[in-house]
Design an enzyme around this catalytic site. Structure first.
Site, PDB file in Angstrom:
ATOM      1  N   CYS A   1      -0.420   4.126   2.125  1.00  0.00           N
ATOM      2  CA  CYS A   1      -0.162   3.977   3.566  1.00  0.00           C
ATOM      3  C   CYS A   1       1.305   4.242   3.894  1.00  0.00           C
ATOM      4  O   CYS A   1       1.612   4.877   4.888  1.00  0.00           O
ATOM      5  CB  CYS A   1      -0.497   2.559   4.032  1.00  0.00           C
ATOM      6  N   ASP A   2       2.208   3.716   3.086  1.00  0.00           N
ATOM      7  CA  ASP A   2       3.615   3.665   3.501  1.00  0.00           C
ATOM      8  C   ASP A   2       4.566   4.518   2.659  1.00  0.00           C
ATOM      9  O   ASP A   2       5.746   4.636   3.000  1.00  0.00           O
ATOM     10  CB  ASP A   2       4.100   2.199   3.459  1.00  0.00           C
TER      11      ASP A   2
ATOM     12  N   CYS B   1       0.830  -1.205   0.000  1.00  0.00           N
ATOM     13  CA  CYS B   1       0.000   0.000   0.000  1.00  0.00           C
ATOM     14  C   CYS B   1       0.867   1.260   0.000  1.00  0.00           C
ATOM     15  O   CYS B   1       1.376   1.668   1.046  1.00  0.00           O
ATOM     16  CB  CYS B   1      -0.927  -0.014   1.219  1.00  0.00           C
TER      17      CYS B   1
END
Ligand code: NDP
Length: 328
Positions: free
Chosen positions: A141-142, A138
């Protein structure tokens, strides 16, 4: 095994952000929902570490902690939560029916499906080793953690291209690695990718191994590179990268619902525009099980809220009218 009969206004299936939020709203509407959590309560966020993009928290929180809070909130407002697994459903008659592995038959006036989706992984032991330490599925997200670093994205679909483009906001270089010599992503996305100065594409190449530094030493652990295999020649080479984003697709957890609600070719549940209602009135789908575009905890939670509000309206509107007519 003997079957125990249970009845509920709202059956929530799944325990990610969509399921817990649906349960919180349904419970606060006095609908006394039952939530079946599945084998791994908490969903995808339980395998994440830092979460910085869920609104309401000024500093990073941990994914498993966030899910515990959502679970406790759902319990606190009156959700009945069962760690069990729905193995069969029947939406052809009302009330709807669901059977669980634990021996329950649940008769539900409405059902909210929130079973989520799982990222596909390459299946390499080294990928497993470094997951959460440089290997991610992701970018939203990261990606933030890779400022001025070199990252690789694996895959050739819309997700891979979108992730690669998104990562250019942080990374100094993004290398997209694809197993064939053409992408399946939409043309317009491909054009953006090919024209981006930070992005390089390596074709006809698979990942043999992800290399890195294991925890426990003096140097911070994490990914340092990969061993690549040229698909046509079998030749091995190495590449240095700080992060690997695997974007080879997701699998929605919808096997149990196949032929019970309409789905697209990839198994995502179809819902009406601006709604979570499925092809069956009274059955709703929220979160990644119906969403292959956004896939965020906050969007899933939003859809869970929508589904509970729609279930409430259905119970107090369509169902109440039908029951009145039957009684008259
Ligand atoms: P896709 O299934 O479209 O693409 C997966 C990619 O990963 C393919 O290029 C495939 O290669 C590759 N792949 C699969 N398995 C492996 C493996 N084991 N090793 C290496 N490579 C592998 O998945 P997406 O997540 O990209 O998209 C899913 C759906 O969601 C699509 O319908 C897509 O259009 C949609 N989507 C839409 C978005 C939007 O509208 N904004 C954003 C993201 C997704 P190969 O091509 O060789 O099969």
């Amino acid at each position: 095994m003997t079957t125990t009969l249970r009845e509920t206004n709202v059956l929530v299936i799944g325990s990610g952000p969509a399921g817990y939020t649906a349960a919180i709203y349904a419970a606060r509407a006095n609908l006394k929902p039952i939530l079946i959590s599945g084998h791994e309560p908490g969903g995808q966020l339980t395998i994440t570490t830092d979460v910085e993009n869920y609104p309401g928290f000024a500093t990073a929180i941990q994914g498993p902690w966030l899910m515990e809070q959502m679970r406790d909130q759902a319990l606190h407002v009156g959700t009945e939560m069962l760690v069990d697994y729905v193995s069969k459903v029947d939406f052809t008659t009302h009330p709807f029916k669901a059977w669980t592995e634990g021996g329950l038959e649940i008769q539900a006036r409405t059902v909210i499906i929130c079973t989520g989706a799982q990222a596909r992984w390459l299946g390499l032991p080294s990928e497993e080793t470094y997951r959460g330490m440089g290997v991610s599925a992701c970018a939203t997200c990261d990606g933030f953690f890779y400022r001025n670093k070199h990252v690789a994205v694996i895959g050739g679909g819309n997700s891979a291209v979108e992730e690669a483009l998104f990562l250019t906001n942080f990374a100094s270089k993004v290398t997209l690695i694809h197993r064939r010599d053409s992408l399946r992503a939409e043309r317009i996305a491909q054009d953006r990718l090919f024209n981006h100065p930070k992005i390089e594409v390596i074709w006809n190449t698979e990942i043999e191994e992800i290399t890195g530094i294991l925890p426990g030493g003096d140097v911070p652990p994490g990914v340092t590179g990969m061993i690549l295999r040229q698909v046509k020649t079998g030749a091995l080479s190495t590449i240095e990268v700080d992060g690997v984003f695997v974007a080879i697709g997701h699998d929605p957890a919808t096997k149990v619902f196949k032929s019970h609600v309409d789905m697209d070719d990839s198994g995502y549940i179809l819902t009406a525009p601006d709604s979570t209602v499925t092809s069956i009135p009274g059955v709703y789908a929220a979160g990644d099980v119906k969403d292959k575009i956004y896939r965020q905890a906050i969007t899933a939670a939003g859809m869970g809220c929508m589904a509970a509000l729609e279930a409430d309206r259905f119970i107090h509107g369509v169902l109440a009218d039908a029951e009145k007519a039957e009684a008259a």
